[in-house]
Design a protein around this motif. Structure first.
Motif, PDB file in Angstrom:
ATOM      1  N   ASN A  81      85.074 -13.668   2.365  1.00 59.85           N
ATOM      2  CA  ASN A  81      84.002 -13.528   1.375  1.00 59.85           C
ATOM      3  C   ASN A  81      83.020 -14.695   1.389  1.00 59.85           C
ATOM      4  O   ASN A  81      82.684 -15.264   0.361  1.00 59.85           O
ATOM      5  CB  ASN A  81      84.580 -13.360  -0.030  1.00 59.85           C
ATOM      6  N   LEU A  82      82.557 -14.989   2.591  1.00 64.34           N
ATOM      7  CA  LEU A  82      81.444 -15.935   2.679  1.00 64.34           C
ATOM      8  C   LEU A  82      80.158 -15.123   2.601  1.00 64.34           C
ATOM      9  O   LEU A  82      80.148 -13.936   2.931  1.00 64.34           O
ATOM     10  CB  LEU A  82      81.509 -16.701   3.999  1.00 64.34           C
ATOM     11  N   ILE A  83      79.089 -15.779   2.173  1.00 62.40           N
ATOM     12  CA  ILE A  83      77.808 -15.068   2.125  1.00 62.40           C
ATOM     13  C   ILE A  83      77.148 -15.164   3.491  1.00 62.40           C
ATOM     14  O   ILE A  83      76.903 -16.251   4.008  1.00 62.40           O
ATOM     15  CB  ILE A  83      76.917 -15.645   1.017  1.00 62.40           C
ATOM     16  N   ASP A  84      76.884 -13.974   4.068  1.00 61.70           N
ATOM     17  CA  ASP A  84      76.426 -13.922   5.457  1.00 61.70           C
ATOM     18  C   ASP A  84      75.125 -14.662   5.691  1.00 61.70           C
ATOM     19  O   ASP A  84      74.864 -15.173   6.772  1.00 61.70           O
ATOM     20  CB  ASP A  84      76.237 -12.456   5.888  1.00 61.70           C
ATOM     21  N   GLU A  85      74.260 -14.674   4.668  1.00 63.97           N
ATOM     22  CA  GLU A  85      72.916 -15.223   4.868  1.00 63.97           C
ATOM     23  C   GLU A  85      72.887 -16.745   4.707  1.00 63.97           C
ATOM     24  O   GLU A  85      71.859 -17.366   4.963  1.00 63.97           O
ATOM     25  CB  GLU A  85      71.924 -14.599   3.874  1.00 63.97           C
ATOM     26  N   LEU A  86      73.976 -17.348   4.232  1.00 58.97           N
ATOM     27  CA  LEU A  86      73.981 -18.801   4.005  1.00 58.97           C
ATOM     28  C   LEU A  86      74.770 -19.502   5.091  1.00 58.97           C
ATOM     29  O   LEU A  86      75.744 -18.965   5.625  1.00 58.97           O
ATOM     30  CB  LEU A  86      74.593 -19.111   2.630  1.00 58.97           C
ATOM     31  N   ASP A 138      94.461 -15.090  -1.869  1.00 59.01           N
ATOM     32  CA  ASP A 138      94.881 -13.699  -1.730  1.00 59.01           C
ATOM     33  C   ASP A 138      95.010 -13.365  -0.257  1.00 59.01           C
ATOM     34  O   ASP A 138      94.021 -13.108   0.414  1.00 59.01           O
ATOM     35  CB  ASP A 138      93.847 -12.803  -2.413  1.00 59.01           C
ATOM     36  N   ARG A 190      85.246 -24.445   0.220  1.00 58.13           N
ATOM     37  CA  ARG A 190      84.497 -23.986  -0.934  1.00 58.13           C
ATOM     38  C   ARG A 190      85.385 -23.950  -2.191  1.00 58.13           C
ATOM     39  O   ARG A 190      84.942 -24.231  -3.303  1.00 58.13           O
ATOM     40  CB  ARG A 190      83.935 -22.596  -0.646  1.00 58.13           C
ATOM     41  N   LEU A 207      89.642 -13.174 -13.364  1.00 59.60           N
ATOM     42  CA  LEU A 207      88.678 -12.203 -12.885  1.00 59.60           C
ATOM     43  C   LEU A 207      88.966 -10.850 -13.511  1.00 59.60           C
ATOM     44  O   LEU A 207      88.174  -9.924 -13.442  1.00 59.60           O
ATOM     45  CB  LEU A 207      88.743 -12.090 -11.360  1.00 59.60           C
ATOM     46  N   MET A 209      77.335 -23.790  -2.715  1.00 54.55           N
ATOM     47  CA  MET A 209      77.094 -22.817  -3.773  1.00 54.55           C
ATOM     48  C   MET A 209      78.034 -23.009  -4.962  1.00 54.55           C
ATOM     49  O   MET A 209      77.645 -22.867  -6.116  1.00 54.55           O
ATOM     50  CB  MET A 209      77.239 -21.416  -3.209  1.00 54.55           C
ATOM     51  N   PHE A 258      90.081 -15.748  -0.118  1.00 53.43           N
ATOM     52  CA  PHE A 258      90.343 -14.325   0.076  1.00 53.43           C
ATOM     53  C   PHE A 258      90.750 -14.023   1.503  1.00 53.43           C
ATOM     54  O   PHE A 258      90.433 -14.758   2.427  1.00 53.43           O
ATOM     55  CB  PHE A 258      89.082 -13.508  -0.250  1.00 53.43           C
ATOM     56  N   ASN A 286      94.456 -11.841  -9.784  1.00 49.90           N
ATOM     57  CA  ASN A 286      93.133 -11.764 -10.427  1.00 49.90           C
ATOM     58  C   ASN A 286      93.212 -12.068 -11.912  1.00 49.90           C
ATOM     59  O   ASN A 286      92.304 -12.665 -12.486  1.00 49.90           O
ATOM     60  CB  ASN A 286      92.522 -10.376 -10.213  1.00 49.90           C
ATOM     61  N   ASN A 291      89.518 -11.657   3.332  1.00 54.12           N
ATOM     62  CA  ASN A 291      88.328 -11.424   4.175  1.00 54.12           C
ATOM     63  C   ASN A 291      87.266 -12.516   3.984  1.00 54.12           C
ATOM     64  O   ASN A 291      86.085 -12.285   4.190  1.00 54.12           O
ATOM     65  CB  ASN A 291      87.755 -10.041   3.903  1.00 54.12           C
ATOM     66  N   PHE A 313      89.079 -20.022  -5.270  1.00 51.23           N
ATOM     67  CA  PHE A 313      89.596 -18.773  -4.705  1.00 51.23           C
ATOM     68  C   PHE A 313      89.507 -18.756  -3.191  1.00 51.23           C
ATOM     69  O   PHE A 313      88.536 -19.216  -2.602  1.00 51.23           O
ATOM     70  CB  PHE A 313      88.800 -17.585  -5.245  1.00 51.23           C
ATOM     71  N   SER A 348      78.792 -15.682  10.646  1.00 49.33           N
ATOM     72  CA  SER A 348      78.996 -14.746  11.758  1.00 49.33           C
ATOM     73  C   SER A 348      79.170 -15.464  13.084  1.00 49.33           C
ATOM     74  O   SER A 348      79.611 -14.878  14.068  1.00 49.33           O
ATOM     75  CB  SER A 348      77.811 -13.790  11.834  1.00 49.33           C
TER      76      SER A 348
END
Lengths: 836, 230
Positions: B93-98, B166, B154, B54, B106, B89, B49, B91, B87, B140
């Motif tokens: 870290n995608l945005i669920d709504e997109l 990470d 991304r 970050l 993005m 990760f 980080n 998990n 970056f 999802s």
């Protein structure tokens, strides 16, 4: 188990700090508004329901609907009607009574007190079974001029309550003073009655000579008439009976025969002149709608205002409930694990639902406590604004206490049912396994709908408030057509023969510029109608048509004092020597002058003011009179602009003078008042002075609207505060929920500004939508409301008001959301991304 | 490309002071593939980080492309970061709504690249990681491997010169893990610098250099000798 629930409930309140405060505070002020409004509504709608047999008691109202005339409605009726109808409708009516109102003065030692007396037929206490403290309803009214007073007045004049046999000296029932013997003392009447009678006198019919038009008249409306119905009779039965009598048996058929024509024309008496009965319990709120705005025994209530406030109270509470629903479902994911664990350990869905419902009710009850404290704090101010004496005595009135607890439970269920069902639905397996948000798309959407609803409602309330305020300001500031500054109005009805010296001594005061007599001062809204028939025909008018017109009597110099300039012709002038109406003998016709206002000019169909000058109006004032039109003035507003201007003519009949209009110039007001009072006491000893500032009389006309506007404003502001609290809570929650997303965006290079903009835009959308929904609704409601007013602010004003409120709502939303957004935008994204 | 000199990061809570990094000195050149290993809590992620800007060091220097960015304010760091660093990760870290495409896009939105150009770049990178056929799906609806491929797309769509990963394979089964590693390898072959935290020695073998951390110290650096000497 219950203990476990309580612990969870309490710890959640503590843990959710801000959210709990928002919920409790919002619900508390919502409940407070509701209770305040409820107290008011309860009193207003409970008028006269405490009267014994109130469902059997009715009052009779009168309506004139003559051809070519403005309809005329009043709560009074003609003096001969009561006995005639009572004797005709024996099956329906047990008894009837007439009331006549008097202002008289009571003299005691060297002091004088103005009092309102009510003269009534001997049957009064048979109808109104008022509780007596001394004497009884049977023993009190044995002969005319017997007097019954309230306990309060007994203490005022005698310092004790048992005053039977004592006498009160009053002036001036007849020419001189009269000693009235007190035959009964009744309990003070409660506030919630339209009767408002402290002193009741057994009516002496002989006091009213026939030509006085008080008692022996079919058409002159001076008495309040009440009937008590026989058991089992409903008001409509009596109404039908009266209508039948009017059209088939009454003397009115003869009186109106010239208007009704032959029998075969099919015209009925009730087409011209009708009687309407109304139960006494309805009078306070509904008499206005049936019988116009004026002349009741007490100021009337307004059923529309009551309805409006009930709606506002409901909306405010609903907005508070929505906050609770929104925040509870939003916070649901936080408690998902608890729900899951309870279910795993054997709780059923119903048990979980009941737990959450119970929490909601407990929270509302907690809020109710705060609300009650707030009500106690707010009541003095509230009473002052409303001019009422409302109070909250919970422990004296168990019914009220239980009503409030019941209300709280209903609110709790209303606000809690959705979150309870929503939360209890969680499936334990799914929740315990995944670390993902348990939030479903539909619940997010549902919350947005609720937020839109909250804001739309608040915006409608605010727009309405602004329009009501605007209209009130507009009415207050509209040019009334005369100079109202520096005027005092002195009632001279009790001055007797001393008018001339009174006037001269007033004029001798250095501050006084002029003293002018008249029948009414501006803002005294007495409607006096008489026939003024135009004699000469002209292009748009008819000769000798019966024309009922309102008239006032103005002394020399009245229009000059109020700076009213004639449109044509001249004003009353002593030098001409012709303007005063004099008594004329039976066969003669008197000659004098009349001034028209602009509306009367139109009523007679004249095309210009000049055209009217020199024409003649025939009328019956102190004998037959031919009145030459000497001048035309612009319309001036004697009553609230709300009601528009009446077509009026102005004559000069000194017999009718009731007030002196005093113009003054001084900076030392108390000194002037003292001077006028001493002049009054010199000339009119033993009579109380009645002196008022014209400006105060005028603003009193708008008091109702101003009160409505003020209360409206307060409750709309409360609604907005609650809605904003909700928005704040929701944005705090959303920010929490989107922490991860915001973290990702920041890692991707979004700046703090980008993030704040993103969040603010997200919360602007529902507010913008709420505006788009609210505007047309508010505009429709307000345009409808404004139609009541003959003079009103232009519809175009709605545009800036709507836009302004829209912008304001956005700014408020931005400020509310902005702090939360900035907080999260500044956070280090790592936290959000590593640990969920 | 970057150089850490006596870098220290101390976390301060109410009564405990935790040293996550202690006098770390590392130099990484353009085009390297570096793995960072060590037991849980040794400071791997803090190091990553900090390199990713970050997190800011408590003391010491961080020279990035010749600039000492150690004391830079957040606003300046975010500008350097978005143009240079991608970056990935554990998990995802995608945005669920997109959707997949929107998630990738993005990264470009904050580069102020016009819409048409963004679209072209996104399509190109989706082809590259083999996710174009799921462009309109939500995260999802994807498998873990697919999600991580989106995350890789991304990370590189803005032509970033360095990727910080990470534990990119931590949430994936071995087949998908392999897939992602090969993708990183390919990117490295094209010249992208890759710094990766991992627990898996097998995946660490993709890197040419491995840095071992223990309690905030660099305890060992190993280089794949065969390639080093070649």
């Amino acid at each position: 188990m219950f203990r476990n629930y309580l612990i969870t409930f309490w710890r959640n309140i503590i843990k959710n700090g801000v959210f709990s405060v928002i919920n409790i505070f919002g619900l508390a002020i919502g409940l407070m508004s509701c209770i305040l409004i409820m107290l008011f509504v309860r009193q207003e709608s409970g008028f006269d329901t405490w009267l014994k047999d109130h469902t059997q008691l009715v009052r009779m109202h009168t309506a004139y609907t003559m051809p070519n005339q403005e309809p005329f409605e009043t709560v009074r009726s003609a003096g001969s009607m009561m006995e005639a109808i009572r004797d005709y409708a024996k099956n329906e009516i047990e008894t009837g009574v007439r009331l006549i109102r008097f202002g008289m003065t009571v003299r005691q030692n060297e002091n004088v007190f103005p009092e309102e007396f009510t003269m009534v037929d001997g049957s009064f206490f048979k109808l109104f079974d008022l509780p007596f403290i001394h004497g009884s309803k049977e023993s009190s009214f044995n002969k005319p001029m017997d007097l019954v007073i309230t306990e309060e007045l007994a203490y005022k004049y005698f310092g004790k309550s048992d005053v039977i046999g004592e006498t009160l000296t009053v002036c001036c029932v007849t020419e001189n003073t009269t000693a009235l013997t007190i035959t009964g003392v009744m309990k003070d009447l409660p506030d919630a009655t339209h009767l408002n009678t402290d002193m009741v006198i057994y009516l002496q019919p002989a006091l009213f000579s026939d030509n006085d038009g008080m008692l022996n008249t079919w058409t002159s409306l001076n008495t309040y008439t009440y009937f008590k119905l026989n058991p089992g009779i409903v008001p409509q039965q009596l109404q039908d009976r009266i209508t039948f009598w009017m059209n088939n048996e009454s003397p009115l058929i003869e009186i109106f025969s010239h208007l009704l024509g032959d029998k075969d024309t099919g015209k009925k008496v009730t087409d011209l002149f009708s009687l309407h009965i109304m139960p006494v319990a309805d009078l306070h709120l509904n008499a206005k709608s049936q019988a116009g705005n004026m002349g009741d025994l007490t100021p009337m209530g307004d059923s529309k205002m009551i309805t409006t406030f009930i709606i506002v109270a409901g909306l405010v509470l609903l907005i508070a409930c929505i906050n609770f629903m929104n925040l509870s479902t939003a916070k649901a994911s936080k408690r998902a694990r608890e729900v899951a664990m309870r279910k795993v350990l054997g709780a059923s869905r119903a048990q979980v639902a009941i737990q959450f419902l119970g929490e909601a009710i407990a929270l509302v009850l907690l809020s109710l406590l705060f609300a009650l404290v707030a009500v106690e704090l707010a009541l003095p101010l509230y009473n002052e604004v409303l001019g009422k004496e409302l109070s909250l005595h919970l422990f004296d009135e168990p019914s009220l206490l239980f009503t409030l607890i019941g209300l709280a439970i209903c609110v709790g269920i209303g606000a809690g049912i959705y979150p309870a069902l929503y939360l209890s639905r969680f499936l334990p397996g799914k929740i315990l396994k995944s670390s993902k948000s348990v939030e479903s798309k539909s619940s997010t959407k549902f919350r947005s709908v609720l937020v839109v609803f909250q804001f739309a409602t608040s915006i409608i309330l605010v727009i309405s408030t602004l329009v009501v305020y605007g209209q009130t300001i507009f009415s207050n500031n509209m040019a009334v057509g005369y100079e109202s500054d520096n005027k005092l109005v002195l009632n001279i009805q009790s001055a007797g023969d001393n008018l001339a010296s009174l006037k001269q001594e007033l004029l001798n005061l250095p501050e006084v510029n002029s003293v002018v007599f008249s029948s009414e001062a501006p803002s005294q809204d007495n409607e006096n109608n008489n026939y003024f028939n135009l004699l000469e025909p002209h292009a748009n008018g008819y000769a000798n048509e019966n024309t009922l017109v309102n008239y006032h009597n103005m002394g020399y110099g009245f229009f000059e004092a109020y700076q009213v300039k004639p449109l044509a012709g001249r004003l009353f002038n002593e030098d001409f020597g012709l303007d005063t109406i004099k008594q004329v003998a039976e066969n003669e016709i008197g000659q004098s002058s009349v001034v028209l206002n602009h509306s009367a000019l139109k009523k007679y169909g004249f095309s210009s003011a000049q055209e009217a000058i020199g024409k003649t109006l025939a009328s019956d004032i102190r004998g037959k009179q031919h009145l030459t039109i000497i001048g035309v003035i612009p319309d001036i507003y004697f009553r609230s602009i709300k009601f528009g201007v009446r077509a009026s003519v102005y004559t000069l009949n000194p017999e009718r003078f009731r007030v002196a209009n005093i113009s003054f110039s001084t900076d030392n007001m108390p000194n002037l008042i003292t001077n006028i009072e001493s002049v009054w006491n010199n000339n009119v000893p033993m009579q109380p002075i009645n002196l008022q500032f014209l400006s105060e009389m005028m603003s009193a006309q708008y008091q109702d609207e101003l009160t409505t506007a003020q209360l409206f404003l307060v409750f709309s502001l409360i609604a907005i505060v609650i809605a904003c609290l909700g928005l704040y809570g929701l944005s705090a929650f959303t920010v929490e929920r989107r922490t991860k997303e915001i973290g990702i965006r920041k890692v991707m290079g979004a700046s703090i500004k980008d993030i704040v903009t993103l969040l603010i835009w997200q919360f602007s959308k529902p507010v913008v939508l709420a505006n788009l929904i609210a505007w047309p609704i508010a505009a429709y409601l307000m345009l409808t409301w404004l139609e009541e007013f003959p003079y009103r602010i232009g519809a175009i004003w709605l545009v800036p008001i709507c836009l302004g409120v829209g912008l304001l709502s956005l700014i408020i939303a931005w400020i509310t959301v902005g702090s939360n957004a900035a907080k999260v935008a500044r956070q280090n994204p790592i936290k959000a991304l590593r640990y969920e | 490309m970057l150089k850490l000199h006596n870098l220290t990061r101390v976390y301060q809570t109410e009564d405990v002071e935790t040293s996550a990094l202690n006098n770390v000195n590392i130099e990484i050149a353009q085009g390297e593939f570096v793995a960072i290993m060590g037991p849980s809590g040794c400071g791997k992620s803090t190091l990553l980080n900090t390199i990713g800007m970050l997190d800011s060091p408590t003391s010491g220097d961080y020279i990035f492309n010749g600039e000492n960015v150690a004391g830079y304010p957040e606003k300046q760091l975010s500008v350097i970061r978005k143009h240079n660093i991608g970056f990935i990760f554990q998990n995802f870290n995608l945005i669920d709504e997109l959707t997949v495409a929107e998630n990738i896009e993005m990264a470009l939105i904050y580069h102020k690249i016009p819409a048409a150009e963004r679209k072209a770049k996104v399509e190109k990178v989706m082809d590259k990681v083999g996710i174009a056929h799921r462009a309109k799906h939500l995260p999802s609806q994807l498998s873990g491997g697919q999600q991580q491929r989106v995350a890789v797309a991304r990370a590189v769509v803005g032509d970033q010169k360095m990727i910080l990963a990470d534990e990119p394979t931590g949430n994936l089964d071995s087949a998908h893990g392999q897939e992602v590693m090969e993708m990183l390898q390919a990117l490295n072959d094209e010249g992208t610098t890759i710094i990766m935290v991992t627990h898996s020695p097998a995946h660490a073998d993709y890197a040419r250099r491995t840095i071992n951390l223990f309690d905030g110290h660099v305890v060992a650096e190993s280089v794949r000798v065969a390639e080093q000497t070649a």
